[in-house]
Design an enzyme around this catalytic site. Structure first.
Site, mmCIF file in Angstrom:
data_model
loop_
_atom_site.group_PDB
_atom_site.id
_atom_site.type_symbol
_atom_site.label_atom_id
_atom_site.label_comp_id
_atom_site.label_asym_id
_atom_site.label_seq_id
_atom_site.Cartn_x
_atom_site.Cartn_y
_atom_site.Cartn_z
ATOM 1 N N HIS A 9 -29.910 29.474 23.671
ATOM 2 C CA HIS A 9 -28.507 29.830 23.864
ATOM 3 C C HIS A 9 -28.447 31.005 24.815
ATOM 4 C CE1 HIS A 9 -26.752 27.202 20.892
ATOM 5 N NE2 HIS A 9 -27.721 27.518 20.066
ATOM 6 N N CYS A 63 -26.493 27.605 28.453
ATOM 7 C CA CYS A 63 -25.158 27.780 29.013
ATOM 8 C C CYS A 63 -25.225 28.873 30.073
ATOM 9 C CB CYS A 63 -24.177 28.247 27.922
ATOM 10 S SG CYS A 63 -24.139 27.132 26.528
#
Lengths: 343, 435
Positions: free
Chosen positions: A115, A157
């Site tokens: 992440h 991301c």
């Protein structure tokens, strides 16, 4: 490197293991791979199919085979350990399998997933590595001659932010999404209950399954993997720091361990003058002159001492004004007649 | 009276010199109660070093001293210890002379009021005699020089000592009656740290009293004198600020010094009240609360001026105390300045109600400050709340001390005019209450 733990981040482990599998399949041995997995999915109590990590639904591809060698597992995957592996500043008691034993002729592939956000990647839900730290680690590697060329792939991301700050030469970077975009996961598997892979790595895995040790596919094809129609996010890449044209860089330069072996029957005497031997090697496609390490450090500037600055003095006008004021105040209070006492 | 003063000065200088040579100097120099971001010696040295390297000392948030301090220490940095000792001695001598003159004024006024029969008949024991007042100036100098707070401030080489000496000279000039010098020193004091601006009112009241100008709003001579004094003060302030511009050829020092004092960006813990509040406050409230806290310092001037217009020197004392309690970066050096004045009001002793508990509170808190600091920062077994609690208690102690003195003063004044044994209408004994 997989940086996320917990069962619902199954896909990050699957991503990492897919790339591991491809890389091993193409010839790189475990002694040359440092695999960091932040959690154990194969033996996780929530895994309905223990000892397996699938990368495609319907359980088509088990990337956790018999010979997966995890070097940094579970809580050992920290920012500090990762940077220590990269820069080589490792305590002397570390086993060889946990070290990155590269030199200045090694091509290194770094794949990270987890992440992330704009400028950082989250490790273990408790700390972060920033793009600046990563860039500085790569610069340390360059100055310590720990790589010849480096390919950095990141699937998180806003992954493109992680390669924005690189400033060392010979780095090529790929990311699964641009700043402001999220990387999305592929389909979930209803039998296991979680998403199995991220889209970008899924299509990279599909692409890599086509590669075999002798293939001549080059980096430009890798850049085309996972267009926006399939991936929803826009993959990005950075090649400005790379010396060679990506067209001429083979996938197997990074993903595989390919050696050109020529068998010859003539005897070669190894003498001091290697000029004759060197001409047998394929010419380097370096368009620019090769960067020498010595030029990195501005030695001339360091050795040269700067001349000492002159001491600061208050300007004359100020001193004059101040003392004039003080004398004025003095005489206003005590009167002019005291002047004769002063002089 | 000179000989005992010289003796006291010698003793003080010896104590300071001994401490300078010992290892305690380094320890004291970094205690947050003694130095603040405004007055730390480390920052002065840093600023001068930056200047030597060709950089303005006001770039960055290290240096918050005024250009005149730069000028002073540029040449005297080698003799810094001597400078601070001399500053302390000068402050003490200034206070000594000021209180001596003040005693004469008090005595004269008292004599006048006795002759005018303004006093009640049975207040003989309240009247101050020259015998009592003889040793007060010496005690003031003693209180200032041998106060542990002052000694620590001097050893730490905090520029608070210079602020104190400027304020002491201002008090001396005011009590001597020279409006010009008083305006100049007040401008210097305001220039150094912004808060002595509030001392304008007591100085004005004292000078008006000295010139026998009645304080009536309609009186023309009152306004004339006020305008004169105010214009002297403002002109000297403007001149000093413009002169400081020419030191570094920039106006950088204004946001660095005055902007820093007013907007309190640095939240290093100190003995004041600002740091804790602003450390835990949300950003969008901080402007409002900064304004509230700063107005709190200036707010008491007008009501006190109305109440204490007959007693401007007491007003000055209370105002200095209020400045040192409520200013944005107080240190123990500021506390020492108003404590030096306490012997002047020693005749109020019989009216002080809480003096024992307050002195205990102040002494205990002074000892607890380093203890809780150590527990918070080094041992890790306390947190900022503990230190803040001691700060609060210390400030409450100071505030109660001031209000106690205030009440005692007013009570004495009331007794002087109305007699010691107050009776109500029906003849029973009455109690005086401060409303």
């Amino acid at each position: 490197v997989c940086t996320s733990r917990f069962w619902f981040n199954y896909r990050h482990v699957a991503n990492t293991l897919s790339v591991y599998r491809s890389v091993k399949r193409l010839g790189i041995p475990d002694s040359h791979i440092v695999l960091m997995l932040a959690d154990d999915m194969a033996c996780n109590p929530r895994n309905p199919k223990p000892a397996t990590v699938f990368s495609h639904k319907n359980m088509e591809l088990n990337v956790y085979g018999d010979d997966v060698e995890v070097d940094y597992r579970s809580y050992e995957v920290t920012v500090e350990n990762f940077l220590r592996v990269l820069t080589g500043r490792i305590p002397p008691s570390t086993p060889r399998s946990k070290r990155l034993l590269s030199d200045d002729r090694s091509n290194i592939l770094i794949y990270m997933t987890g992440h992330g956000g704009n400028g950082f990647l989250k490790f273990q839900d408790s700390e972060e590595i920033t793009n600046v730290e990563l860039a500085d680690a790569f610069e340390q590697m360059w100055q310590k001659r720990r790589y010849n060329e480096l390919l950095f792939i990141i699937d998180t991301c806003q992954g493109a932010s992680m390669y924005e700050r690189f400033y060392s030469p010979n780095i090529m970077a790929l990311a699964s999404s641009q700043v402001g975009e999220d990387s999305l996961s592929h389909q979930p598997d209803l039998g296991i209950g979680v998403h199995l892979m991220d889209r970008y790595t899924f299509y990279v895995l599909e692409f890599l399954e086509e590669i075999h040790p002798a293939s001549q596919t080059n980096m430009n094809d890798l850049f085309q993997v996972c267009p926006k129609s399939l991936c929803v996010s826009t993959p990005g890449h950075r090649t400005d720091l790379f010396q060679r044209d990506p067209q001429n860089v083979l996938i197997t330069d990074f993903f595989g361990s390919v050696r050109k072996v020529e068998i010859t029957t003539e005897t070669i005497s190894l003498d001091r003058d290697l000029a004759a031997v060197e001409s047998k090697f394929p010419k380097d496609e370096l368009a620019t002159e090769p960067l020498k390490y010595a030029e990195q450090l501005p030695v001339a500037q360091i050795i040269h001492q700067k001349p000492k600055q002159k001491d600061w003095h208050p300007p004359g006008g100020f001193i004059l004004g101040l003392w004039a004021l003080i004398i004025m105040v003095f005489f206003k209070t005590y009167g002019i007649k005291h002047m004769k006492h002063v002089f | 009276m000179a000989a005992p003063l010289v003796l006291v000065v010698l003793a003080a200088v010896t104590v300071r010199a001994a401490l300078f040579r010992s290892s305690l100097a380094a320890f004291i120099a970094e205690r947050v109660e003694v130095v603040s971001p405004l007055s730390a010696w480390k920052r002065v040295v840093e600023g001068l070093a930056l200047l030597d390297l060709g950089v303005s000392p006001y770039s960055g948030a290290i240096f918050h001293e005024t250009p005149l301090i730069i000028y002073l220490f540029h040449f005297l940095i080698e003799y810094a210890e001597l400078v601070f000792m001399i500053t302390d001695v000068l402050t003490a001598v200034a206070l000594y002379l000021a209180v001596q003159d003040f005693n004469k004024v008090v005595f004269k006024k008292q004599k006048l009021l006795i002759e005018l029969d303004k006093y009640a008949p049975d207040v003989a024991e309240l009247i101050q005699t020259p015998m009592d007042m003889h040793y007060i100036p010496l005690k003031v100098a003693l209180f200032y020089l041998l106060n542990p707070y002052t000694v620590m401030s001097c050893v730490a080489k905090s520029t608070c000592a210079i602020n104190n000496s400027v304020i002491a000279f201002f008090i001396l000039a005011t009590i001597k009656g020279s409006a010009f010098l008083s305006a100049v020193f007040l401008a210097l004091a305001t220039y150094q740290s912004l808060y002595p601006l509030t001392l304008f009112a007591p100085a004005l009241l004292y000078l008006l009293q000295r010139q026998f100008i009645p304080i009536k709003l309609k009186s023309k001579s009152f306004w004339l004198y006020t305008m004169q004094y105010a214009s002297l003060y403002l002109c000297s302030l403007v001149v000093i600020i413009c002169l400081s511009f020419f030191l570094l050829n920039s106006w950088d020092f204004i946001p660095s010094v005055y902007g820093f004092i007013l907007s309190v960006p640095d939240l290093t813990p100190n003995i004041g009240l600002f740091w804790y509040f602003f450390a835990e406050m949300f950003e969008h409230f901080s402007l409002f609360f900064v304004c509230v806290f700063q107005i709190n310092v200036f707010f008491y001037t007008i009501p006190l001026a109305i109440k204490l217009k007959e007693h401007p020197v007491f007003f000055m004392f209370v105002q200095i105390a209020i400045i040192s309690i409520f200013k944005s970066y107080p240190t123990v050096g500021d506390v020492a300045l108003y404590m030096a004045f306490l012997p002047v009001w020693s005749h109020l002793y019989r009216f002080l109600r809480n003096i024992f508990i307050l002195s205990c509170v102040l002494i205990f808190c002074s000892f607890l400050f380093p203890v809780l600091w150590h527990l918070w920062i080094y041992a890790g077994s306390a947190n900022s709340n503990f230190y803040y609690a001691i700060t609060l208690t210390f400030n409450i102690g100071q505030i109660l001390l001031i209000s106690d003195y205030f009440y005692a003063f007013l009570r004495r004044e009331y007794y002087l005019t109305h007699g010691l044994h107050l009776t109500r209408q029906d003849g029973t004994e009455a109690m005086l209450v401060l409303k």
